[in-house]
Design a protein around this motif. Structure first.
Motif, PDB file in Angstrom:
ATOM      1  N   ASP A  99     -13.698 -14.190   3.796  1.00 19.88           N
ATOM      2  CA  ASP A  99     -14.977 -14.836   4.114  1.00 19.88           C
ATOM      3  C   ASP A  99     -16.012 -13.724   4.308  1.00 19.88           C
ATOM      4  O   ASP A  99     -16.004 -12.751   3.596  1.00 19.88           O
ATOM      5  N   ASP A 100     -16.881 -13.850   5.283  1.00 21.47           N
ATOM      6  CA  ASP A 100     -17.896 -12.813   5.519  1.00 21.47           C
ATOM      7  C   ASP A 100     -17.683 -12.067   6.828  1.00 21.47           C
ATOM      8  O   ASP A 100     -18.426 -11.129   7.129  1.00 21.47           O
ATOM      9  N   ASP A 101     -16.665 -12.475   7.613  1.00 21.87           N
ATOM     10  CA  ASP A 101     -16.583 -11.928   8.962  1.00 21.87           C
ATOM     11  C   ASP A 101     -15.169 -11.552   9.409  1.00 21.87           C
ATOM     12  O   ASP A 101     -14.934 -11.335  10.590  1.00 21.87           O
ATOM     13  N   LYS A 102     -14.231 -11.476   8.470  1.00 21.25           N
ATOM     14  CA  LYS A 102     -12.848 -11.124   8.818  1.00 21.25           C
ATOM     15  C   LYS A 102     -12.398  -9.956   7.939  1.00 21.25           C
ATOM     16  O   LYS A 102     -12.566 -10.005   6.722  1.00 21.25           O
ATOM     17  N   TYR A 103     -11.816  -8.944   8.581  1.00 20.53           N
ATOM     18  CA  TYR A 103     -11.412  -7.744   7.860  1.00 20.53           C
ATOM     19  C   TYR A 103     -10.001  -7.338   8.269  1.00 20.53           C
ATOM     20  O   TYR A 103      -9.576  -7.577   9.400  1.00 20.53           O
ATOM     21  N   ALA A 104      -9.301  -6.718   7.339  1.00 21.00           N
ATOM     22  CA  ALA A 104      -7.971  -6.182   7.627  1.00 21.00           C
ATOM     23  C   ALA A 104      -7.876  -4.792   7.010  1.00 21.00           C
ATOM     24  O   ALA A 104      -8.035  -4.632   5.799  1.00 21.00           O
ATOM     25  N   TYR A 105      -7.636  -3.793   7.871  1.00 26.39           N
ATOM     26  CA  TYR A 105      -7.447  -2.413   7.431  1.00 26.39           C
ATOM     27  C   TYR A 105      -5.943  -2.205   7.299  1.00 26.39           C
ATOM     28  O   TYR A 105      -5.220  -2.205   8.295  1.00 26.39           O
ATOM     29  N   VAL A 106      -5.474  -2.071   6.063  1.00 26.75           N
ATOM     30  CA  VAL A 106      -4.042  -1.983   5.778  1.00 26.75           C
ATOM     31  C   VAL A 106      -3.681  -0.515   5.575  1.00 26.75           C
ATOM     32  O   VAL A 106      -4.191   0.139   4.668  1.00 26.75           O
ATOM     33  N   GLU A 107      -2.800  -0.004   6.440  1.00 29.06           N
ATOM     34  CA  GLU A 107      -2.457   1.409   6.423  1.00 29.06           C
ATOM     35  C   GLU A 107      -1.420   1.737   5.353  1.00 29.06           C
ATOM     36  O   GLU A 107      -0.845   0.838   4.728  1.00 29.06           O
ATOM     37  N   GLN A 108      -1.165   3.029   5.163  1.00 26.14           N
ATOM     38  CA  GLN A 108      -0.200   3.485   4.168  1.00 26.14           C
ATOM     39  C   GLN A 108       1.200   2.938   4.473  1.00 26.14           C
ATOM     40  O   GLN A 108       1.530   2.631   5.616  1.00 26.14           O
ATOM     41  N   ASN A 109       1.995   2.833   3.422  1.00 25.04           N
ATOM     42  CA  ASN A 109       3.391   2.381   3.535  1.00 25.04           C
ATOM     43  C   ASN A 109       3.507   1.014   4.202  1.00 25.04           C
ATOM     44  O   ASN A 109       4.402   0.774   5.004  1.00 25.04           O
ATOM     45  N   THR A 110       2.561   0.133   3.886  1.00 23.53           N
ATOM     46  CA  THR A 110       2.549  -1.215   4.472  1.00 23.53           C
ATOM     47  C   THR A 110       2.785  -2.252   3.392  1.00 23.53           C
ATOM     48  O   THR A 110       2.263  -2.149   2.280  1.00 23.53           O
ATOM     49  N   ILE A 111       3.584  -3.259   3.741  1.00 25.07           N
ATOM     50  CA  ILE A 111       3.802  -4.417   2.874  1.00 25.07           C
ATOM     51  C   ILE A 111       3.483  -5.666   3.685  1.00 25.07           C
ATOM     52  O   ILE A 111       3.983  -5.829   4.805  1.00 25.07           O
ATOM     53  N   VAL A 132       0.860  -1.188   0.000  1.00 22.94           N
ATOM     54  CA  VAL A 132       0.000   0.000   0.000  1.00 22.94           C
ATOM     55  C   VAL A 132       0.894   1.235   0.000  1.00 22.94           C
ATOM     56  O   VAL A 132       1.792   1.366   0.830  1.00 22.94           O
ATOM     57  N   ASP A 133       0.658   2.132  -0.934  1.00 24.65           N
ATOM     58  CA  ASP A 133       1.495   3.316  -1.105  1.00 24.65           C
ATOM     59  C   ASP A 133       1.215   4.379  -0.035  1.00 24.65           C
ATOM     60  O   ASP A 133       0.257   4.272   0.733  1.00 24.65           O
ATOM     61  N   ALA A 134       2.056   5.410  -0.042  1.00 22.54           N
ATOM     62  CA  ALA A 134       1.870   6.537   0.874  1.00 22.54           C
ATOM     63  C   ALA A 134       0.536   7.215   0.597  1.00 22.54           C
ATOM     64  O   ALA A 134       0.034   7.212  -0.539  1.00 22.54           O
ATOM     65  N   ASN A 135      -0.048   7.795   1.629  1.00 22.74           N
ATOM     66  CA  ASN A 135      -1.333   8.497   1.533  1.00 22.74           C
ATOM     67  C   ASN A 135      -2.430   7.617   0.954  1.00 22.74           C
ATOM     68  O   ASN A 135      -3.297   8.089   0.213  1.00 22.74           O
ATOM     69  N   SER A 136      -2.397   6.327   1.274  1.00 19.02           N
ATOM     70  CA  SER A 136      -3.376   5.372   0.776  1.00 19.02           C
ATOM     71  C   SER A 136      -3.755   4.405   1.897  1.00 19.02           C
ATOM     72  O   SER A 136      -3.039   4.276   2.888  1.00 19.02           O
ATOM     73  N   PHE A 137      -4.880   3.734   1.737  1.00 16.56           N
ATOM     74  CA  PHE A 137      -5.222   2.621   2.623  1.00 16.56           C
ATOM     75  C   PHE A 137      -6.075   1.635   1.847  1.00 16.56           C
ATOM     76  O   PHE A 137      -6.652   1.961   0.805  1.00 16.56           O
ATOM     77  N   LEU A 138      -6.148   0.421   2.379  1.00 10.08           N
ATOM     78  CA  LEU A 138      -6.872  -0.649   1.699  1.00 10.08           C
ATOM     79  C   LEU A 138      -7.558  -1.492   2.764  1.00 10.08           C
ATOM     80  O   LEU A 138      -6.995  -1.726   3.843  1.00 10.08           O
ATOM     81  N   VAL A 139      -8.787  -1.939   2.492  1.00 13.43           N
ATOM     82  CA  VAL A 139      -9.519  -2.815   3.405  1.00 13.43           C
ATOM     83  C   VAL A 139      -9.739  -4.148   2.706  1.00 13.43           C
ATOM     84  O   VAL A 139     -10.294  -4.197   1.605  1.00 13.43           O
ATOM     85  N   LEU A 140      -9.286  -5.221   3.356  1.00 14.95           N
ATOM     86  CA  LEU A 140      -9.484  -6.571   2.841  1.00 14.95           C
ATOM     87  C   LEU A 140     -10.634  -7.242   3.577  1.00 14.95           C
ATOM     88  O   LEU A 140     -10.810  -7.034   4.780  1.00 14.95           O
ATOM     89  N   GLN A 141     -11.401  -8.052   2.855  1.00 12.93           N
ATOM     90  CA  GLN A 141     -12.439  -8.871   3.473  1.00 12.93           C
ATOM     91  C   GLN A 141     -12.134 -10.327   3.192  1.00 12.93           C
ATOM     92  O   GLN A 141     -11.895 -10.709   2.049  1.00 12.93           O
TER      93      GLN A 141
END
Length: 198
Positions: A68-80, A57-66
């Motif tokens: 199944d139906d009940d597990k989530y991961a909020y991935v912050e900027q500058n994350t690998i 995930v690049d700078a000044n960005s974020f990504l949310v992964l889902q």
């Protein structure tokens, strides 16, 4: 008629063993998915990921992964991170290998004894059963700038180049130290409202 009956029985008895789906639920900014022999792919909302994908995930960005139906991961900027998701919805095994940056994971339903959800860093393993936890990898200079009173303790210890910060927001998380040879020990339980540095 017999074939239809057999298919109906199979569908009803196996509905708990649904195929695991990992997808990009939300993306603000830019991120790249590195997929084995395919190479780098630009991430987009609705993108279905595969087990083994590496996400940056690049700078000044974020990504949310889902998952199944009940597990989530909020991935912050500058994350690998690397994502491994195996099994079915009944015996799911999810592993996030965090290389750098920060991720907040939410598991809405408590996992059964056949399932696991773990976050790995270079020096620790966090096992989640059903909770909300944030894990961040800090470079030594970042951490010591927040806690300058510890500078003397780390002077001359170049081995401690990165520090893992674990913050539990809901539920409980098992935190274990991972040695350079891969062995895992010194497990402690961390309750909601507490954090630990490894």
């Amino acid at each position: 008629v017999i074939v239809i009956a057999v298919v109906a029985v199979l569908l009803l008895t196996n509905k708990e063993d649904a195929y695991r789906v990992i997808k990009v639920l939300e993306l603000d900014g830019t991120a790249v998915v590195d997929r084995g022999t395919v190479g780098a792919l630009d991430a987009y909302e609705g993108m279905v990921l595969q087990s083994g994908d590496k996400i940056s995930v690049d700078a000044n960005s974020f990504l949310v992964l889902q998952m199944d139906d009940d597990k989530y991961a909020y991935v912050e900027q500058n994350t690998i991170l690397n994502m491994v998701a195996e099994g079915t919805s009944r015996d799911s095994k999810t592993t996030i290998q965090l290389e750098t940056g920060a991720v907040t994971c939410q598991v809405e339903n408590k996992l059964n004894e056949n399932s696991s959800y773990e976050i790995h860093t270079q020096n620790s393993v966090m096992a989640i059963r059903g909770t909300v936890v944030r894990v961040e990898i800090l470079e030594q200079y970042e951490w010591l700038s927040m806690y300058p009173e510890l500078i003397e303790m780390f002077r001359g210890n170049e081995h401690y180049d990165k520090i893992t910060q674990v913050s539990v927001q809901e539920g409980r998380v098992s935190v274990s130290l991972q040695m350079p040879d891969g062995t895992v020990n010194n497990e402690v339980m961390l309750d909601a409202g507490y954090e630990r540095w490894i």
